[in-house]
Every structure is written in structure tokens, then in C-alpha cells.
Motif scaffolding. Structure first.
Motif, PDB file in Angstrom:
ATOM      1  N   VAL B  24       0.777  -1.306   0.067  1.00  0.00           N
ATOM      2  CA  VAL B  24      -0.152   0.154   0.249  1.00  0.00           C
ATOM      3  C   VAL B  24       0.882   1.214   0.022  1.00  0.00           C
ATOM      4  CG1 VAL B  24      -1.679   1.207   1.341  1.00  0.00           C
ATOM      5  CG2 VAL B  24      -1.876  -1.140   1.308  1.00  0.00           C
ATOM      6  N   GLN B  25       0.613   2.053  -0.868  1.00  0.00           N
ATOM      7  CA  GLN B  25       1.252   3.632  -0.914  1.00  0.00           C
ATOM      8  C   GLN B  25       0.571   4.615  -0.570  1.00  0.00           C
ATOM      9  OE1 GLN B  25       0.739   5.896  -3.538  1.00  0.00           O
ATOM     10  NE2 GLN B  25      -0.266   4.642  -5.125  1.00  0.00           N
ATOM     11  N   ASP B  26       0.857   5.678   0.188  1.00  0.00           N
ATOM     12  CA  ASP B  26      -0.275   6.799   0.633  1.00  0.00           C
ATOM     13  C   ASP B  26      -0.009   7.924  -0.434  1.00  0.00           C
ATOM     14  OD1 ASP B  26       1.794   7.839   3.645  1.00  0.00           O
ATOM     15  OD2 ASP B  26       2.079   7.545   1.448  1.00  0.00           O
ATOM     16  N   MET B  27       0.815   8.115  -1.470  1.00  0.00           N
ATOM     17  CA  MET B  27       1.075   9.190  -2.251  1.00  0.00           C
ATOM     18  C   MET B  27       0.300   9.325  -3.411  1.00  0.00           C
ATOM     19  SD  MET B  27       2.612  11.208  -0.759  1.00  0.00           S
ATOM     20  CE  MET B  27       3.321  12.650  -2.078  1.00  0.00           C
ATOM     21  N   ASP B  28      -0.650   8.448  -3.754  1.00  0.00           N
ATOM     22  CA  ASP B  28      -1.386   8.690  -4.989  1.00  0.00           C
ATOM     23  C   ASP B  28      -0.557   8.444  -6.261  1.00  0.00           C
ATOM     24  OD1 ASP B  28      -3.564  11.253  -6.510  1.00  0.00           O
ATOM     25  OD2 ASP B  28      -4.049   9.128  -5.791  1.00  0.00           O
ATOM     26  N   LYS B  53      -6.342  -1.583 -12.303  1.00  0.00           N
ATOM     27  CA  LYS B  53      -6.843  -2.798 -12.969  1.00  0.00           C
ATOM     28  C   LYS B  53      -5.760  -3.002 -14.254  1.00  0.00           C
ATOM     29  CE  LYS B  53     -11.546  -2.834 -11.671  1.00  0.00           C
ATOM     30  NZ  LYS B  53     -11.366  -3.656 -10.753  1.00  0.00           N
ATOM     31  N   MET B  54      -4.602  -2.245 -14.342  1.00  0.00           N
ATOM     32  CA  MET B  54      -3.894  -2.655 -15.422  1.00  0.00           C
ATOM     33  C   MET B  54      -2.645  -3.209 -14.867  1.00  0.00           C
ATOM     34  SD  MET B  54      -0.895  -1.041 -16.454  1.00  0.00           S
ATOM     35  CE  MET B  54       0.076  -1.070 -17.866  1.00  0.00           C
ATOM     36  N   LYS B  55      -2.006  -4.187 -15.542  1.00  0.00           N
ATOM     37  CA  LYS B  55      -0.809  -4.848 -15.214  1.00  0.00           C
ATOM     38  C   LYS B  55      -0.039  -4.979 -16.533  1.00  0.00           C
ATOM     39  CE  LYS B  55      -3.066  -9.322 -15.042  1.00  0.00           C
ATOM     40  NZ  LYS B  55      -3.641 -10.442 -14.185  1.00  0.00           N
ATOM     41  N   GLU B  56       1.331  -5.259 -16.265  1.00  0.00           N
ATOM     42  CA  GLU B  56       2.193  -5.411 -17.314  1.00  0.00           C
ATOM     43  C   GLU B  56       3.360  -6.477 -16.906  1.00  0.00           C
ATOM     44  OE1 GLU B  56       0.871  -3.066 -20.656  1.00  0.00           O
ATOM     45  OE2 GLU B  56       2.370  -4.667 -20.306  1.00  0.00           O
ATOM     46  N   LYS B  57       3.820  -7.683 -17.588  1.00  0.00           N
ATOM     47  CA  LYS B  57       4.705  -8.342 -17.086  1.00  0.00           C
ATOM     48  C   LYS B  57       6.051  -7.721 -17.037  1.00  0.00           C
ATOM     49  CE  LYS B  57       2.373 -12.523 -18.619  1.00  0.00           C
ATOM     50  NZ  LYS B  57       2.799 -13.820 -19.743  1.00  0.00           N
ATOM     51  N   GLY B  58       6.822  -8.053 -16.034  1.00  0.00           N
ATOM     52  CA  GLY B  58       8.394  -7.656 -16.026  1.00  0.00           C
ATOM     53  C   GLY B  58       9.133  -8.740 -16.538  1.00  0.00           C
ATOM     54  N   ASP B  59      10.353  -8.610 -15.975  1.00  0.00           N
ATOM     55  CA  ASP B  59      11.526  -9.698 -16.536  1.00  0.00           C
ATOM     56  C   ASP B  59      11.009 -11.268 -16.235  1.00  0.00           C
ATOM     57  OD1 ASP B  59      13.594  -6.973 -16.200  1.00  0.00           O
ATOM     58  OD2 ASP B  59      12.650  -7.627 -18.054  1.00  0.00           O
ATOM     59  N   SER B  67      -2.685  -8.019  -8.688  1.00  0.00           N
ATOM     60  CA  SER B  67      -3.851  -7.595  -8.685  1.00  0.00           C
ATOM     61  C   SER B  67      -3.844  -6.030  -8.344  1.00  0.00           C
ATOM     62  CB  SER B  67      -4.797  -8.369  -7.675  1.00  0.00           C
ATOM     63  OG  SER B  67      -6.128  -7.453  -7.712  1.00  0.00           O
ATOM     64  N   ARG B  68      -4.640  -5.026  -9.134  1.00  0.00           N
ATOM     65  CA  ARG B  68      -4.735  -3.961  -8.608  1.00  0.00           C
ATOM     66  C   ARG B  68      -5.989  -3.373  -8.763  1.00  0.00           C
ATOM     67  NH1 ARG B  68      -0.899   1.350 -10.229  1.00  0.00           N
ATOM     68  NH2 ARG B  68      -1.349   2.528  -8.550  1.00  0.00           N
ATOM     69  N   GLU B  69      -6.829  -3.431  -8.001  1.00  0.00           N
ATOM     70  CA  GLU B  69      -8.296  -2.873  -7.604  1.00  0.00           C
ATOM     71  C   GLU B  69      -8.461  -1.805  -7.331  1.00  0.00           C
ATOM     72  OE1 GLU B  69     -10.642  -5.030  -8.859  1.00  0.00           O
ATOM     73  OE2 GLU B  69      -9.247  -6.202  -9.320  1.00  0.00           O
ATOM     74  N   LYS B  70      -7.368  -0.961  -6.418  1.00  0.00           N
ATOM     75  CA  LYS B  70      -7.510   0.280  -5.848  1.00  0.00           C
ATOM     76  C   LYS B  70      -6.119   0.915  -6.290  1.00  0.00           C
ATOM     77  CE  LYS B  70     -11.058  -0.217  -2.462  1.00  0.00           C
ATOM     78  NZ  LYS B  70     -11.347  -0.079  -0.976  1.00  0.00           N
ATOM     79  N   LYS B  71      -6.134   2.303  -6.544  1.00  0.00           N
ATOM     80  CA  LYS B  71      -4.853   2.752  -6.683  1.00  0.00           C
ATOM     81  C   LYS B  71      -3.787   2.693  -5.830  1.00  0.00           C
ATOM     82  CE  LYS B  71      -3.410   7.378  -8.688  1.00  0.00           C
ATOM     83  NZ  LYS B  71      -3.585   8.810  -8.952  1.00  0.00           N
ATOM     84  N   GLU B  72      -4.223   2.833  -4.665  1.00  0.00           N
ATOM     85  CA  GLU B  72      -3.155   2.557  -3.645  1.00  0.00           C
ATOM     86  C   GLU B  72      -2.500   1.203  -3.357  1.00  0.00           C
ATOM     87  OE1 GLU B  72      -6.187   3.600  -3.120  1.00  0.00           O
ATOM     88  OE2 GLU B  72      -7.086   2.761  -1.290  1.00  0.00           O
ATOM     89  N   ARG B  73      -3.052   0.127  -3.759  1.00  0.00           N
ATOM     90  CA  ARG B  73      -2.876  -1.060  -3.480  1.00  0.00           C
ATOM     91  C   ARG B  73      -2.644  -2.052  -4.393  1.00  0.00           C
ATOM     92  NH1 ARG B  73      -4.511  -3.550   1.442  1.00  0.00           N
ATOM     93  NH2 ARG B  73      -5.814  -1.812   2.091  1.00  0.00           N
ATOM     94  N   SER B  93       6.628   2.226  -5.589  1.00  0.00           N
ATOM     95  CA  SER B  93       5.725   3.126  -6.390  1.00  0.00           C
ATOM     96  C   SER B  93       6.428   4.381  -6.634  1.00  0.00           C
ATOM     97  CB  SER B  93       4.504   3.489  -5.309  1.00  0.00           C
ATOM     98  OG  SER B  93       4.804   4.343  -4.316  1.00  0.00           O
ATOM     99  N   SER B  94       5.796   4.935  -7.944  1.00  0.00           N
ATOM    100  CA  SER B  94       6.476   6.238  -8.414  1.00  0.00           C
ATOM    101  C   SER B  94       5.280   7.063  -9.119  1.00  0.00           C
ATOM    102  CB  SER B  94       7.634   5.854  -9.435  1.00  0.00           C
ATOM    103  OG  SER B  94       7.035   5.490 -10.402  1.00  0.00           O
ATOM    104  N   PHE B  95       5.720   8.366  -9.169  1.00  0.00           N
ATOM    105  CA  PHE B  95       4.666   9.192  -9.911  1.00  0.00           C
ATOM    106  C   PHE B  95       5.048   8.902 -11.442  1.00  0.00           C
ATOM    107  CE2 PHE B  95       2.523  12.975 -10.901  1.00  0.00           C
ATOM    108  CZ  PHE B  95       3.088  13.605 -11.690  1.00  0.00           C
ATOM    109  N   GLN B  96       3.932   9.041 -12.302  1.00  0.00           N
ATOM    110  CA  GLN B  96       4.060   8.914 -13.535  1.00  0.00           C
ATOM    111  C   GLN B  96       4.176  10.436 -14.327  1.00  0.00           C
ATOM    112  OE1 GLN B  96       2.057   5.680 -15.985  1.00  0.00           O
ATOM    113  NE2 GLN B  96       0.564   7.379 -16.382  1.00  0.00           N
TER     114      GLN B  96
END
Lengths: 114, 114
Positions: B24-28, B53-59, B67-73, B93-96
Motif C-alpha cells: 500500500v502506498q499513500d502518495m497517490d 486494473k492494469m498490469k504488465e509483465k516484468g522480466d 492484482s490492482r483493484e485500487k490505486k493505492e494497493r 511506487s512512483s509518480f507517472q
């Protein structure tokens, strides 16, 4: 393709001595460069980053790094280390390939001895 | 201060169990990442997410799902744990934005699969 090589897996150094941790990368596009530090039993935290502008970047705790585009290097330096600098240091490279992808080096473990 | 928290610091599971690691991250932040860290290999990206709800495979996505049902989790799931998944797992987590940005890491979960 991106890759990051940290040339030393371990660097032992005496307290108050200077240190350089070496990082080389390969990429076919413009990159963004980072150094992170991981203290024992903690996650990584940012030391410094190069996004653009001056090639000499200063970070926290007296560390600095120089971006050398011709040598594809981003070596980390500190003129005088402390016992508290004992940690693992990771070089990371991000490039834009539709989204930003970050690759981390294998890490360099810095041991500062009294 | 950005805070990234992970549900457990230490976890011991048996082969074949389903394992959930929560972050969980708290910085939106829009971006969230799961890495595994192994000695001499640095950090390797398992999965990442640029949006809910978006995911991408890494290496190294094999044997994992997210699973990402909410932005913070952002949750990492080991469908059937195996001994070769014993490792340190780091969430970040990081800002886009327009440039690659600092990743903020949680303290890590050390998972042992027996």
C-alpha cells in the motif's frame, strides 16, 4: 537493450577514506540514471539521480556522481566515508520504451572499517 | 513523506500454498512495482502497473500474478509457492510524469518457502 553493470560486488574501505563505486550501462536511447542505497533490513532509498542538465549530480549524505555519456558510466563517489555508510548501493537506469522501464544493477556492498 | 508499506516483514510458507503479498502506498502514485531481490542478482522486476486494473509483465513473471483493484494497493500472488521463490520481495511506487521518476520502496518481505 538496456543493461547495467556494477563492476565491484564488494568494496572494503577504511573510515574517512574516499570511495568510488563504479557503474556502466548500455542503452540505445537517452537514459535517466539513479543511485539507490539499501541499509540492512530496509528497502531502497534514493541517493541521487540524473535526468538532464549538469553531468555532476550531488545527492544526500555527501555522495555525488558524474554522468559520462561517452563512457556510458555513472560512477558514485564520496570524498570521506563514515561507518554509517556501510550499506548496499544499486545503480539503476531508466529508458522510455512506451513507458519508463528501470533496470537495476546487481549491487555493490560497501564495508566501512574503523 | 511518501510511505510504502508491505503487509509482512517475514513470511514462512509451505510448498504448494497460495501466498498473498500486499503493498500500500499513500502518495497517490500511478505506478507500482513488484521486484524480487536475490544476492548477486540485484532487483528483478516481476510485474508492474501503470493504473488501476492494469498490469504488465516484468522480466520474471512466471509463477506470479498481481492484482490492482485500487490505486493505492498492489498485490502479488504466488499461486502455488515453490522453494525457488524463497527471496526478498520489494514493492515500489512512483509518480507517472514526463521523465522517469524516483521509485519509493517498502521495507521488503522476506519469504521462505519450505
Amino acid at each position: 537493450a538496456q543493461s547495467v553493470t556494477q563492476l565491484d560486488s564488494q568494496v572494503p574501505v577504511f573510515e574517512e577514506a574516499p570511495v568510488e563505486l563504479r557503474c556502466n550501462y548500455s542503452s540505445s536511447v537517452s537514459v535517466y540514471l539513479f543511485w539507490y542505497v539499501q541499509y540492512p533490513n530496509q528497502g531502497l532509498q534514493l541517493l541521487l539521480k540524473y535526468l538532464s542538465g549538469s553531468t555532476l549530480v550531488k545527492g544526500i549524505n555527501g555522495f555525488e556522481a558524474e554522468f559520462n555519456k561517452s563512457q556510458t558510466s555513472f560512477h558514485l563517489r564520496k570524498p570521506s566515508v563514515h561507518i554509517s555508510d556501510t550499506a548496499e548501493y544499486f545503480c539503476a537506469v531508466s529508458e522510455f520504451t512506451g513507458g519508463f522501464k528501470t533496470i537495476f544493477g546487481a549491487g555493490t556492498r560497501l564495508f566501512v572499517k574503523a | 513523506d511518501v510511505k510504502v508499506t508491505q503487509s509482512s516483514r517475514y513470511l514462512v510458507k509451505r510448498t504448494g500454498e497460495k501466498v498473498f503479498l500486499e503493498c500500500v502506498q499513500d502518495m497517490d502514485h500511478e505506478n507500482m512495482f513488484w521486484y524480487r531481490q536475490d544476492p548477486g542478482l540485484g532487483l528483478r522486476l516481476i510485474y508492474f502497473s501503470y493504473d488501476v486494473k492494469m498490469k504488465e509483465k516484468g522480466d520474471i513473471p512466471e509463477g506470479y500474478s498481481v492484482s490492482r483493484e485500487k490505486k493505492e494497493r498492489f498485490s502479488l500472488i504466488l499461486e502455488s509457492a515453490s522453494t525457488n521463490q524463497t527471496s526478498m520481495y520489494l514493492c515500489a511506487s512512483s509518480f507517472q510524469g514526463a521523465t522517469a521518476d524516483t521509485q519509493y520502496f517498502g521495507p521488503g518481505t522476506r519469504l521462505t518457502v519450505l
